[in-house]
Design a protein around this motif. Structure first.
Motif, PDB file in Angstrom:
ATOM      1  N   MET A   1       0.905  -1.180  -0.301  1.00  0.00           N
ATOM      2  CA  MET A   1       0.400   0.438  -0.145  1.00  0.00           C
ATOM      3  C   MET A   1       1.029   1.633   0.487  1.00  0.00           C
ATOM      4  O   MET A   1       1.281   2.261  -1.042  1.00  0.00           O
ATOM      5  N   ALA A   2       1.738   1.257   1.185  1.00  0.00           N
ATOM      6  CA  ALA A   2       1.996   2.063   0.956  1.00  0.00           C
ATOM      7  C   ALA A   2       3.810   2.496  -0.034  1.00  0.00           C
ATOM      8  O   ALA A   2       3.616   3.743  -0.487  1.00  0.00           O
ATOM      9  N   GLY A   3       4.298   1.242  -0.360  1.00  0.00           N
ATOM     10  CA  GLY A   3       5.224   2.321  -1.556  1.00  0.00           C
ATOM     11  C   GLY A   3       4.415   2.650  -2.925  1.00  0.00           C
ATOM     12  O   GLY A   3       5.230   3.208  -3.653  1.00  0.00           O
ATOM     13  N   ALA A   4       2.662   2.407  -3.017  1.00  0.00           N
ATOM     14  CA  ALA A   4       2.254   2.728  -4.364  1.00  0.00           C
ATOM     15  C   ALA A   4       1.601   4.064  -3.711  1.00  0.00           C
ATOM     16  O   ALA A   4       1.101   5.054  -4.900  1.00  0.00           O
ATOM     17  N   ARG A 116     -12.184  12.427  11.262  1.00  0.00           N
ATOM     18  CA  ARG A 116     -12.836  11.504  11.302  1.00  0.00           C
ATOM     19  C   ARG A 116     -12.848  10.372  10.005  1.00  0.00           C
ATOM     20  O   ARG A 116     -12.165   9.280  10.416  1.00  0.00           O
ATOM     21  N   ALA A 117     -12.484  10.917   9.397  1.00  0.00           N
ATOM     22  CA  ALA A 117     -12.257   9.907   7.808  1.00  0.00           C
ATOM     23  C   ALA A 117     -11.008   9.614   8.152  1.00  0.00           C
ATOM     24  O   ALA A 117     -10.516   8.653   8.261  1.00  0.00           O
ATOM     25  N   LEU A 118     -10.084  10.406   8.544  1.00  0.00           N
ATOM     26  CA  LEU A 118      -8.696   9.840   8.722  1.00  0.00           C
ATOM     27  C   LEU A 118      -8.488   9.566   9.328  1.00  0.00           C
ATOM     28  O   LEU A 118      -6.979   8.717   9.076  1.00  0.00           O
ATOM     29  N   LYS A 119      -8.612   9.136  10.516  1.00  0.00           N
ATOM     30  CA  LYS A 119      -8.716   7.845  11.303  1.00  0.00           C
ATOM     31  C   LYS A 119      -8.986   6.528  10.656  1.00  0.00           C
ATOM     32  O   LYS A 119      -7.957   5.279  11.613  1.00  0.00           O
ATOM     33  N   SER A 120      -8.761   6.627   9.694  1.00  0.00           N
ATOM     34  CA  SER A 120      -8.765   4.759   9.285  1.00  0.00           C
ATOM     35  C   SER A 120      -8.176   5.110   7.743  1.00  0.00           C
ATOM     36  O   SER A 120      -8.285   4.273   6.929  1.00  0.00           O
ATOM     37  N   SER A 121      -7.237   6.305   8.276  1.00  0.00           N
ATOM     38  CA  SER A 121      -6.430   6.142   6.960  1.00  0.00           C
ATOM     39  C   SER A 121      -5.586   4.979   6.530  1.00  0.00           C
ATOM     40  O   SER A 121      -4.969   4.323   7.625  1.00  0.00           O
ATOM     41  N   ALA A 122      -5.361   4.533   5.445  1.00  0.00           N
ATOM     42  CA  ALA A 122      -3.997   3.366   5.240  1.00  0.00           C
ATOM     43  C   ALA A 122      -2.797   3.677   6.024  1.00  0.00           C
ATOM     44  O   ALA A 122      -2.096   2.786   6.468  1.00  0.00           O
ATOM     45  N   ASP A 123      -2.470   5.266   5.842  1.00  0.00           N
ATOM     46  CA  ASP A 123      -0.743   5.246   6.937  1.00  0.00           C
ATOM     47  C   ASP A 123      -1.285   5.563   8.296  1.00  0.00           C
ATOM     48  O   ASP A 123      -2.070   6.325   8.617  1.00  0.00           O
ATOM     49  N   GLU A 128      -3.089   7.851  13.793  1.00  0.00           N
ATOM     50  CA  GLU A 128      -2.509   8.489  14.826  1.00  0.00           C
ATOM     51  C   GLU A 128      -3.007  10.145  14.994  1.00  0.00           C
ATOM     52  O   GLU A 128      -3.486  10.615  15.932  1.00  0.00           O
ATOM     53  N   ILE A 129      -2.597  10.945  14.242  1.00  0.00           N
ATOM     54  CA  ILE A 129      -2.100  12.550  13.943  1.00  0.00           C
ATOM     55  C   ILE A 129      -3.918  12.997  14.233  1.00  0.00           C
ATOM     56  O   ILE A 129      -4.272  13.618  15.273  1.00  0.00           O
ATOM     57  N   ALA A 130      -4.488  11.856  13.283  1.00  0.00           N
ATOM     58  CA  ALA A 130      -6.172  12.644  13.449  1.00  0.00           C
ATOM     59  C   ALA A 130      -6.708  12.234  14.575  1.00  0.00           C
ATOM     60  O   ALA A 130      -7.637  12.495  14.686  1.00  0.00           O
ATOM     61  N   ALA A 131      -6.474  10.772  14.841  1.00  0.00           N
ATOM     62  CA  ALA A 131      -7.029  10.348  16.207  1.00  0.00           C
ATOM     63  C   ALA A 131      -7.245  11.794  17.462  1.00  0.00           C
ATOM     64  O   ALA A 131      -7.926  12.318  18.162  1.00  0.00           O
ATOM     65  N   LYS A 132      -5.729  12.339  17.460  1.00  0.00           N
ATOM     66  CA  LYS A 132      -5.831  13.104  18.354  1.00  0.00           C
ATOM     67  C   LYS A 132      -6.540  14.221  18.161  1.00  0.00           C
ATOM     68  O   LYS A 132      -7.203  14.577  19.460  1.00  0.00           O
ATOM     69  N   GLY A 190      -5.728   5.445  -0.541  1.00  0.00           N
ATOM     70  CA  GLY A 190      -6.381   4.756   0.767  1.00  0.00           C
ATOM     71  C   GLY A 190      -6.129   6.147   2.037  1.00  0.00           C
ATOM     72  O   GLY A 190      -6.435   5.981   3.080  1.00  0.00           O
ATOM     73  N   ILE A 191      -4.724   7.021   1.761  1.00  0.00           N
ATOM     74  CA  ILE A 191      -4.577   8.169   2.988  1.00  0.00           C
ATOM     75  C   ILE A 191      -5.829   8.111   3.556  1.00  0.00           C
ATOM     76  O   ILE A 191      -5.803   8.785   4.162  1.00  0.00           O
TER      77      ILE A 191
END
Lengths: 255, 94, 332
Positions: A1-4, A116-123, A128-132, A190-191
């Motif tokens: 994922m992250a590689g793409a 909220r959407a970023l809390k399920s980011s693929a990265d 983590e930052i989004a959750a905080k 998916g980020i």
């Protein structure tokens, strides 16, 4: 994922979210010592502190992903306006307290959906930052929405001021939901969500709050844009001239 | 001349399950905003998990001149304090 | 200190006191706290209102010189620290206004007196912050001087004031350190930075000494306040303590204190130093400091510009309460 993931697009996107926090935090901090009542002064400082903290995390990650050895501080203090990626909305001058609040509310309602959407980011770093940040921004929205309601439905003067504020900030809201190639790349990896996908939820919040505030919904309006690709209003240059003064005047000094 | 926001007394329960404690006061137009202001003013350093707000004028205080009659009788009830009782060391912690 | 020129009477001799006053003084002498609504001499109440009010005003006006540099702080971390610190000043103002309110004066009344020039704030905040090292100097010297006065005031006789001071002292412990931390960076930095640090010390040294108020020999008014334990130490005692504490700190930074007469006095075990220029002090207090107009102007503007906001929220709260009441009536 992250590689793409297209690294350049990722860095660009991280600067967008980081710069929004930085510039809005800067604007909010301008109120320090000048707010209408002591309690509000203290609340605004908390908000500015949250935003500056978030900007450190986002720009820190941008620097890390970029991999050129830069730091969050270098990104904040050594880029010129054309390299800044924040929305035009957040660089707008504070105006009266109503303008400041309306700007904050319209941004908070967008910011919370994004986080909220970023809390399920693929990265996971993004998640983590989004959750905080989400916890902090949920409170920002609670406050700004409530104050918009109260002032809209307050005195004739407070109503008129909020209506005027809404009218002047509204044309700067459309930019939040514009998708471009960077957004598409982030969504594909998916980020991050496509900004346009956040609009319905934002619309719902805004419509509800404006109705309760007895403020007329402005409806469709012309939309200013440019911040996301570095074409800013004249105001940003002055913000940076002030913010970056020491770093520019004394290159290389440690503070 | 505008009217001043009413004064509220703020009580905060800290992290460790203790009682709410009076921490100070502030001004707010109503209870809901008093809670928010209390969060911003009195929990800047993570001081609390629960906030009570009470309009200052709703508090009835004991009269200072009755301090003697109200509080001195309990001075005599020394058995209310655990140190009143001597427990043999062999019994262990109690 | 933050209440440099609070006038009270000379201490009343015991034989002139009423029985109530004697009982009151005895409570204070026993170290009891005086609480709101308890009997107190009118002079005690008035002096306290003036002192706590001046202290509160100093906190909120004191936001301005440092607030100046929030938008220009050189790193994100410095920006956050400074913002948190200035926010604390607002909080401290709030605690102190609350303490004053227990004496039967409202915050709005106190603000009105500040805005109309009938109440003062500390002279120190009428000096400008001209370079970034000033932010260091304010934390190191101004907060350092303030702490010196506030620590003993935790034991002051008036309960709400004492409790406010306890909270303030607890929160302020980081303020002076962050200031000194800035000074250390500046003093060890580039030649330009070191020059800024020295410049800041040069400009803030005497104004910091003035914070303790005029010399004891010229301020006969403190006897009553000391008897009432709303003033704990004399101006000169605190000033001496401050100088003794600060001289080695300046030395550590490699900066020189702008006083040619500064010399160690073995006999008294402290430093001899030059008095500040008291005519300057009185000029600043009278409104002729470099920033009086800006500082007070900024506070008045914030208050006046904010009137519609305060009124709007109050109006909404009243409307909402009326609606709730109507709904209850309808339900019955």
């Amino acid at each position: 994922m992250a590689g793409a993931v297209d690294q350049a697009a990722f860095v660009e996107w991280l600067q967008r979210i980081g710069d929004n926090a930085l510039i809005l935090g800067h604007r909010v901090s301008e109120w320090c010592g000048h707010a209408p009542v002591l309690e509000e002064d203290i609340a605004l400082a908390n908000q500015a502190l949250d935003l500056i903290g978030q900007c450190q995390l986002w720009l820190g990650l941008a620097a890390e992903v970029e991999g050129r050895g830069r730091t969050a501080d270098q990104l904040a203090y050594l880029r010129d306006a054309v390299e800044f990626r924040n929305l035009l909305l957040v660089e707008r001058p504070n105006g009266d307290f109503g303008q400041t609040l309306m700007r904050q509310f319209l941004f908070d309602a967008f910011h919370i959906e994004l986080l909220r959407a970023l809390k399920s980011s693929a990265d996971p770093r993004v998640a983590e930052i989004a959750a905080k940040a989400e916890k902090e921004v949920a409170y920002h929205l609670e406050r700004s929405a409530d104050l918009v309601v109260r002032l809209g439905d307050g005195t004739a003067e407070s109503h008129a001021r909020m209506e005027k504020a809404l009218k002047s900030q509204w044309p700067y809201t459309g930019e939040m939901f514009l998708d471009d190639a960077v957004d598409a790349a982030m969504a594909q990896a998916g980020i991050a969500p496509l900004p346009s996908s956040l609009r319905p939820a934002w619309e719902r919040t805004v419509s509800e709050v404006l109705a309760e505030a007895t403020l007329a919904h402005p409806g469709e309006a012309f939309s200013h844009k440019g911040g996301k690709r570095g074409v800013h209003t004249e105001h940003l240059g002055f913000v940076l001239a002030e913010m970056q003064f020491l770093q520019r005047a004394y290159p290389g000094a440690v503070w | 001349m505008s009217s001043q926001w009413p004064l509220w007394e703020i009580f905060i329960r800290g992290q460790h399950g203790l009682n709410h404690r009076h921490v100070g006061s502030l001004h707010a137009p109503d209870a809901e905003m008093a809670i928010r202001n209390a969060r911003d003013v009195y929990t800047r350093r993570n001081e609390g998990v629960s906030i009570w707000v009470v309009p200052s004028n709703a508090i009835t205080a004991s009269s200072p001149s009755e301090k003697g009659p109200l509080f001195e009788p309990s001075n005599a009830k020394v058995y209310r304090h655990p140190t009143f009782f001597d427990i043999p060391e062999e019994v262990g912690h109690m | 200190m933050y209440a440099q020129l609070v006038k009270s009477e000379g201490a009343k001799p015991r034989e002139e006191m009423t029985p109530e006053e004697i009982a009151f003084q005895e409570r204070i002498d026993r170290g009891e706290k005086i609480e709101p609504k308890e009997w107190m001499p009118e002079g005690y109440r008035k002096t306290l209102i003036r002192q706590i009010g001046q202290h509160a005003h100093s906190e909120i006006v004191g936001q301005l010189p440092e607030g100046n540099w929030i938008t220009r702080a050189p790193t994100l971390e410095r920006k956050a620290i400074l913002l948190a610190k200035v926010q604390d000043e607002a909080g401290h103002g709030l605690y102190l206004y609350s303490a004053a309110e227990t004496l039967g004066v409202s915050r709005d009344e106190l603000l009105e007196k500040l805005h109309s020039g009938n109440m003062k704030y500390s002279s120190i905040f009428n000096y400008p912050t001209l370079n970034w090292a000033d932010i260091g100097a304010v934390g190191w010297l101004v907060d350092g001087a303030a702490i010196m006065n506030q620590v003993p005031l935790q034991r002051t006789s008036y309960g709400p004031y004492s409790r406010a001071m306890i909270r303030i002292c607890k929160e302020e412990s980081f303020h002076q350190r962050q200031g000194y931390d800035i000074m250390m960076k500046m003093a060890a930095g580039t030649p330009e930075q070191k020059a800024m640090a020295q410049d800041a010390l040069n400009r803030f040294w005497y104004p910091a000494l003035m914070m303790f108020g005029p010399s004891d020999k010229d301020s006969v008014h403190s006897a009553q306040s000391m008897a009432w334990k709303i003033k704990i130490n004399t101006n000169d005692e605190l000033r001496q303590k401050f100088v003794d504490q600060t001289v080695p700190q300046a030395k550590y930074l490699g900066l020189s204190i702008p006083d040619e007469s500064l010399a160690w006095n073995e006999e008294k075990g402290g430093w001899d130093f030059s008095e500040p220029d008291w005519s300057e002090f009185f000029a600043v207090i009278a409104g002729n400091g470099p920033c009086n107009e800006e500082r007070l102007g900024a506070r008045v503007k914030a208050w006046e510009d904010g009137a519609w906001f305060r009124d709007g929220l109050m109006a909404h709260a009243e409307k909402a309460e009326a609606r709730r009441r109507a709904a209850r009536v309808a339900a019955e």
